[in-house]
Design a protein around this motif. Structure first.
Motif, PDB file in Angstrom:
ATOM      1  N   LEU A   1     -25.115  44.357   1.478  1.00 46.63           N
ATOM      2  CA  LEU A   1     -23.816  44.353   0.798  1.00 46.63           C
ATOM      3  C   LEU A   1     -23.475  42.886   0.563  1.00 46.63           C
ATOM      4  O   LEU A   1     -23.241  42.146   1.519  1.00 46.63           O
ATOM      5  CB  LEU A   1     -22.792  44.983   1.745  1.00 46.63           C
ATOM      6  CG  LEU A   1     -21.389  45.195   1.237  1.00 46.63           C
ATOM      7  CD1 LEU A   1     -21.338  46.399   0.311  1.00 46.63           C
ATOM      8  CD2 LEU A   1     -20.438  45.425   2.405  1.00 46.63           C
ATOM      9  N   SER A   2     -23.519  42.445  -0.693  1.00 46.87           N
ATOM     10  CA  SER A   2     -23.274  41.018  -0.925  1.00 46.87           C
ATOM     11  C   SER A   2     -22.899  40.712  -2.371  1.00 46.87           C
ATOM     12  O   SER A   2     -23.464  41.280  -3.300  1.00 46.87           O
ATOM     13  CB  SER A   2     -24.524  40.213  -0.570  1.00 46.87           C
ATOM     14  OG  SER A   2     -24.280  38.847  -0.778  1.00 46.87           O
ATOM     15  N   TYR A   3     -21.932  39.805  -2.526  1.00 50.28           N
ATOM     16  CA  TYR A   3     -21.596  39.291  -3.859  1.00 50.28           C
ATOM     17  C   TYR A   3     -22.493  38.101  -4.182  1.00 50.28           C
ATOM     18  O   TYR A   3     -22.581  37.682  -5.323  1.00 50.28           O
ATOM     19  CB  TYR A   3     -20.134  38.835  -3.896  1.00 50.28           C
ATOM     20  CG  TYR A   3     -19.156  39.976  -3.819  1.00 50.28           C
ATOM     21  CD1 TYR A   3     -18.789  40.670  -4.972  1.00 50.28           C
ATOM     22  CD2 TYR A   3     -18.597  40.367  -2.606  1.00 50.28           C
ATOM     23  CE1 TYR A   3     -17.889  41.725  -4.915  1.00 50.28           C
ATOM     24  CE2 TYR A   3     -17.693  41.412  -2.537  1.00 50.28           C
ATOM     25  CZ  TYR A   3     -17.344  42.096  -3.697  1.00 50.28           C
ATOM     26  OH  TYR A   3     -16.457  43.138  -3.629  1.00 50.28           O
ATOM     27  N   ASP A   4     -23.102  37.544  -3.156  1.00 53.61           N
ATOM     28  CA  ASP A   4     -23.943  36.356  -3.321  1.00 53.61           C
ATOM     29  C   ASP A   4     -25.396  36.821  -3.448  1.00 53.61           C
ATOM     30  O   ASP A   4     -26.245  36.485  -2.629  1.00 53.61           O
ATOM     31  CB  ASP A   4     -23.758  35.457  -2.091  1.00 53.61           C
ATOM     32  CG  ASP A   4     -24.447  34.121  -2.249  1.00 53.61           C
ATOM     33  OD1 ASP A   4     -24.421  33.583  -3.363  1.00 53.61           O
ATOM     34  OD2 ASP A   4     -25.022  33.624  -1.255  1.00 53.61           O
TER      35      ASP A   4
ATOM     36  N   TRP B   1     -29.094  33.958   4.329  1.00 58.64           N
ATOM     37  CA  TRP B   1     -28.111  34.743   5.080  1.00 58.64           C
ATOM     38  C   TRP B   1     -28.219  36.246   4.789  1.00 58.64           C
ATOM     39  O   TRP B   1     -27.287  37.000   5.041  1.00 58.64           O
ATOM     40  CB  TRP B   1     -26.692  34.227   4.773  1.00 58.64           C
ATOM     41  CG  TRP B   1     -26.507  32.848   5.312  1.00 58.64           C
ATOM     42  CD1 TRP B   1     -26.631  31.670   4.633  1.00 58.64           C
ATOM     43  CD2 TRP B   1     -26.230  32.493   6.664  1.00 58.64           C
ATOM     44  NE1 TRP B   1     -26.448  30.597   5.477  1.00 58.64           N
ATOM     45  CE2 TRP B   1     -26.196  31.082   6.731  1.00 58.64           C
ATOM     46  CE3 TRP B   1     -26.008  33.227   7.841  1.00 58.64           C
ATOM     47  CZ2 TRP B   1     -25.945  30.397   7.916  1.00 58.64           C
ATOM     48  CZ3 TRP B   1     -25.762  32.549   9.016  1.00 58.64           C
ATOM     49  CH2 TRP B   1     -25.738  31.150   9.053  1.00 58.64           C
TER      50      TRP B   1
ATOM     51  N   ALA C   1     -25.827  40.124   5.295  1.00 57.20           N
ATOM     52  CA  ALA C   1     -25.466  41.089   4.239  1.00 57.20           C
ATOM     53  C   ALA C   1     -26.008  42.473   4.608  1.00 57.20           C
ATOM     54  O   ALA C   1     -25.368  43.507   4.378  1.00 57.20           O
ATOM     55  CB  ALA C   1     -26.039  40.635   2.900  1.00 57.20           C
TER      56      ALA C   1
END
Ligand SMILES: [Fe+2]
Ligand SMILES: [Fe+2]
Lengths: 90, 246
Positions: free
Chosen positions: B168-171, B179, B183
């Motif tokens: 789960l990540s916007y990046d 990282w 996430a």
């Protein structure tokens, strides 16, 4: 002994994964918290406990990034507080 | 890392294996369809959903003649990976053989899917393609669906891991960055039922020689695979972590 500072670092590292390190380092700086590249807290503003800072961090995070920011570390924080017998201040 | 990838196109992640996903600035929860072109057999993996169908289809067309697709693998029945199947049947005016677990076959027809099923649990958890290439299926029950099954391609050593190892990540980047484990934890803590079940299932992967993990969400893991397996084996998760919140 685990502390609220450890909880705050847990949140910071989690948000590194969700929003990217850069954004979270900048965000923490706005609260007077200096964060290193590996998610460690280098310094915090004077006059505030780590517990207060954690609460402020989470509230501001929600305002700035939205619900996902809180949801993405909620289970981890609960688990951390339970394991370490720390009261959940959130 | 550091290579520039054009996410508006299909990306070849291994010889004859493509990522057909999309990027969205404001989404933390992206889906990753993939495709294996094995000559006489073409396998579509977790094809995707209604809102992204056109993007997906144009990428599919860019790598193979879509009519050549004969198999579709789905790890479970969630809408983010299955609702595009009836649209594909309609667009191509053909049906496919869907590779999945029996528990999933009971639910898929409710999307209006007309294709037939190859229940992997009824066929020794494997499928031999015409070329001799073997696909293996590994049962991961309750992670998060009771019929969750992941697919391992012996030739490429890629594990198509369904929701497992998703993030789960916007990046987002196609390949997992520094990282990504965080996430991944953010996703699994909410979707996986318990530490014991997750650990039991993920341990099954240790007997495989995995070069790459290609999940249905998040980023592809192509380095330090063992580190990510360990992270999931040790993850505290499950609804009981939220005790006292209700
Ligand atoms: Fe799912
Ligand atoms: Fe999914």
């Amino acid at each position: 002994m685990a502390t609220y500072r450890d909880a705050l670092e847990l949140v910071i590292r989690r948000e590194f994964g969700v929003y990217g390190a850069e954004k979270i380092i900048d965000f923490a700086a706005k609260l007077g918290i200096t964060v290193g590249r590996n998610g460690n807290i280098i310094s915090t503003p004077p006059g505030k406990s780590d517990r207060e800072l954690l609460v402020e961090f989470m509230n501001r995070l929600r305002e700035e990034f939205g619900e996902v920011s809180v949801i993405s570390c909620r289970v981890a924080l609960n688990s951390f507080f339970m394991k370490n017998n720390l009261e959940n201040p959130l | 890392m550091g290579e520039e990838l054009d996410y508006s196109r299909a990306i070849e992640i291994h010889d004859g294996i493509y990522w057909l996903g999309w990027t969205e600035e404001n989404s933390a929860f992206r889906s990753n369809p993939y495709l294996i072109d094995d000559g006489e057999d073409v396998i579509l993996i977790e094809p995707g959903s209604v809102p992204h169908f056109n993007t997906f289809y144009s990428k599919l067309e860019s790598v193979v003649e879509p009519e050549r697709v004969n198999y579709i693998f789905v790890s479970h029945q969630d809408p983010d990976l299955c609702t595009g199947i009836p649209l594909l049947e309609e667009r191509l005016n053909k049906t496919f053989t869907i590779l999945t677990h029996t528990r999933t076959t009971f639910l898929l027809p409710f999307y209006g899917i007309k294709s037939r099923y190859y229940a992997v649990d009824m066929h020794g958890w494997k499928l031999k393609l015409k070329s001799g290439r073997e696909l293996k299926f590994i049962f991961m029950p309750y992670c998060h669906f009771p019929g969750m099954t992941v697919m391992y391609d012996e030739k490429s050593k890629i594990l198509f891991s369904g929701d497992l190892f998703g993030g789960l990540s916007y990046d987002w980047s196609l390949y997992a960055g520094e990282w990504y484990i965080e996430a991944m934890k953010a996703f699994h803590e909410h979707y996986m039922p318990s530490k014991e079940i997750l650990r039991h299932n993920v341990s099954k992967l240790e007997k495989l020689d995995i070069a790459m993990i290609a999940p249905q969400h998040g980023s592809i893991i192509r380095e330090d695979v063992q580190r990510y397996i360990e992270a999931l084996k040790n993850l505290e998760c499950g609804e009981y972590m939220l005790l006292g919140e209700e």
